[in-house]
Write an enzyme that holds these catalytic residues in place. Sequence first.
Site, mmCIF file in Angstrom:
data_model
loop_
_atom_site.group_PDB
_atom_site.id
_atom_site.type_symbol
_atom_site.label_atom_id
_atom_site.label_comp_id
_atom_site.label_asym_id
_atom_site.label_seq_id
_atom_site.Cartn_x
_atom_site.Cartn_y
_atom_site.Cartn_z
ATOM 1 N N GLU A 203 0.784 -1.224 0.000
ATOM 2 C CA GLU A 203 0.000 0.000 0.000
ATOM 3 C C GLU A 203 0.825 1.288 0.000
ATOM 4 O O GLU A 203 0.365 2.303 -0.522
ATOM 5 C CB GLU A 203 -0.935 0.016 1.222
ATOM 6 N N SER B 38 -49.697 -31.952 36.000
ATOM 7 C CA SER B 38 -49.428 -32.425 37.363
ATOM 8 C C SER B 38 -48.155 -31.847 37.957
ATOM 9 O O SER B 38 -47.917 -32.015 39.161
ATOM 10 C CB SER B 38 -49.345 -33.959 37.372
#
Length: 809
Positions: A89, A461
């Site tokens: 770069e 239950s």
Amino acid sequence: MIGRRLAALLVLLLPVVVAAGLGVGAGYAASELIRVPKVSELATYRPDIVTEVRGSDGSVVARFAIERRFLVSRKQIPDVMVKALLAAEDARFYEHGGIDIIRIAGAALRDLATRRLAQGASTITQQLARSVFLTPEKSFARKLNEIFLTVEIERRFSKDQILTLYLNQIYFGHGNFGVEAASTWYFGHPANELTLPEAALLAGLIQRPEAYSPVRNPAAAKARRDFVLKRMQEEGYLSAAERAAAAATPIELSRSTRESTVGPYFCEEVRQYLERAYGDKGLYRKGLRVDTTLDPRIERWSEEALRWGLRRQERRFGFRKPRNLVAEGIDPDRYRDPSWTDRGGNEDERNTRVAVVLSAGKNGAEVKTGTGTSLLPASAFRWTRASSPANVVKRGDLVLVERLRSDDGKEETIVSQAPQIEGAVVVLENGTGAVRALVGGYDFSRSKFDRAVQALRQVGSAFKPFVYMTAVEAGYTPADTVLDSPISIVIDPRQPPYQPQNYYRRYNGIVTFQNALEQSINVPAVRVDLLVGTRKVIEVARRLGITSKLLAYPSLALGSFEITPLEMTTAYSVFANQGILYAPRMVERVRDADGVVLEENLPEPKEAATPVTSYVVLSMLRGVTERGTAAKAAALGLPLAGKTGTTNEFSDAWFVGMTPRYTIGVWVGHDTKKSLGPKSTGAETALPIWLRIVKSMADAGLVRKTDDFDVPQGVVFVPFDLLTGYRATPSCTRVVLGAFANGTQPTELCGDRPHAVSTLPAYLQKQLYSPKRGEPVGSSYQLTDAPSTRGGPDPARLLRQSPEGGPPG
């Protein structure tokens, strides 16, 4: 044409010329004049970073972010990465002052020669300025701003600071920002472990991250990497031999196609909490560090057990017609299922793979999975009861291939299917309220609805322990008796009476509270509820942490109202915790990105019941797992207690159980009220899932045989006859050891008469039964304190929905 290109190049160069002519001081003044963003903000600039959620073992279980980024210091960035970046770069980075006029001029001359506009002339500092402060638009004003920003950044920051800022900011593709995120995502390790080929690949991505992606375009990625290696050699960073060796290295990625999340339902609950507490910005941009209660091991065992149990349940009712690719116009030979691209996964995902059928015959079926083709023998289809695999599947069918392991260690591979039913699991730590596991469904990607927290379902239950706890608080004991005989309860004279029924449609006469709970007999539970008062039962349930809507109808005793699995599990933990209620906790601590503690959630104990009362009920529930509807649990040989639950038409199946350290709740059902199938009780459907989780925990040493529930002071143990409730003698055949509050234990010895009465038919026992004070007498009862139905449910409709005829567990 050449004149136009020259004009365009002059526009490109003009800002540089202006900046150079003005000088740094004048450039600064100009930057103020045209309102260039203040570079001073870069000193305190913190880019968006990932919020990390960690489990109780410190491992990362989830990450939340808009930009996936982890900040690193200059010391954590290896030199090989810096050299690769500079070569790709900005080779003169350490020589220029932010604007590389030589590079720009060279690019301009090359572009004139090739008749193309200048590209790639921006320095690292320019790219940083553009990324942090500016928009992507291409204009003269933006370029001028970029120049001034670049000059000011160079004036204020060192080269190493600029490099660090840049490598934490820049985009590397696939949602990864910064070198640390890119390194962990592509290669599975931090940036400081990058090799030369890996660093070159990452540096090459910066110019065009998506185009050079090694995932989407491996050939382009390799070509770009090799170009960076060439540039590194040209800049003197590599020898020819080093470059050749690196270029010969194949690109090897160590990643998953999706971010791995442990406990997706749990983590979604945490995400929603953080969003409410800290807002979108705090959650997705500020890099919170969140410590949670999740135990990844228990979570994985719970997920595996639930998925296994739901598939097992559906196999009981045959093989459904699967999806067929051929019918959809898809070639099975070319098909690739999305799940095949994932690597690893939890244990269930490793043992269960999606497969496409290529052919099927009498001897088996050829199937294709992500790892290739294989033959499923005819034995893999045995459970379908089909005479031939060809009668079950055909070319193009999508199925599951599931590997099962029996208790004796034998492995078997079968054809399977993803279930249509759903389920939920909650694992709480009794002494802290910490949620150690939470599973809200079969597959988070299939349905994000969290059934563990959000699903209100009838509990059947499983509600009965709250009734019997109310009775124990009122002074009754496990050895007390109640009449199991038909009863008709008038709630509203304008409506049919409520007539609870037992599962087997038969009655037992005089039964002990202990036996009635162990065998989950319905009518005694309703009678005890009326004895102690339904409103008192609701009060007890509220103290135990039940917050869902409950109304004082007698069907409440049989679990007709809807409660979430998290509430039920929390309430049961009180039995194992000597009456102490801990509100369930998922988030223990939240820190900001700098480690400052923003909140800390410590366990908050609250007394919900006395230690003695809680232990007496716990002891009753141990009988359920030793002799009652959950007797299968006794095979584990561990100290356990719990209760099954089943609703009308087998719509919901529950088991909530306790070990000395953990309470675990399991629910199975459809998202709409629909039967699970005949005999799909809590004992047959939910309990096996619970047992599988506990066995995994026991194998890992989290549940041990040597541990036991603490016995509080004031509890005595006395043997009594399970059928009659009298104190046991050698002549008794059903002796159990019961826990009693000291002073309430039975003293009258069992003899021939009580045993003789217990053998009589229920209708004859009724004549010999002595009702307690306040207990309903006879077969008809007028409810005098029914709740108001104004704006509420229709009592007739509610009672029709109640699990009055539900199974005993």
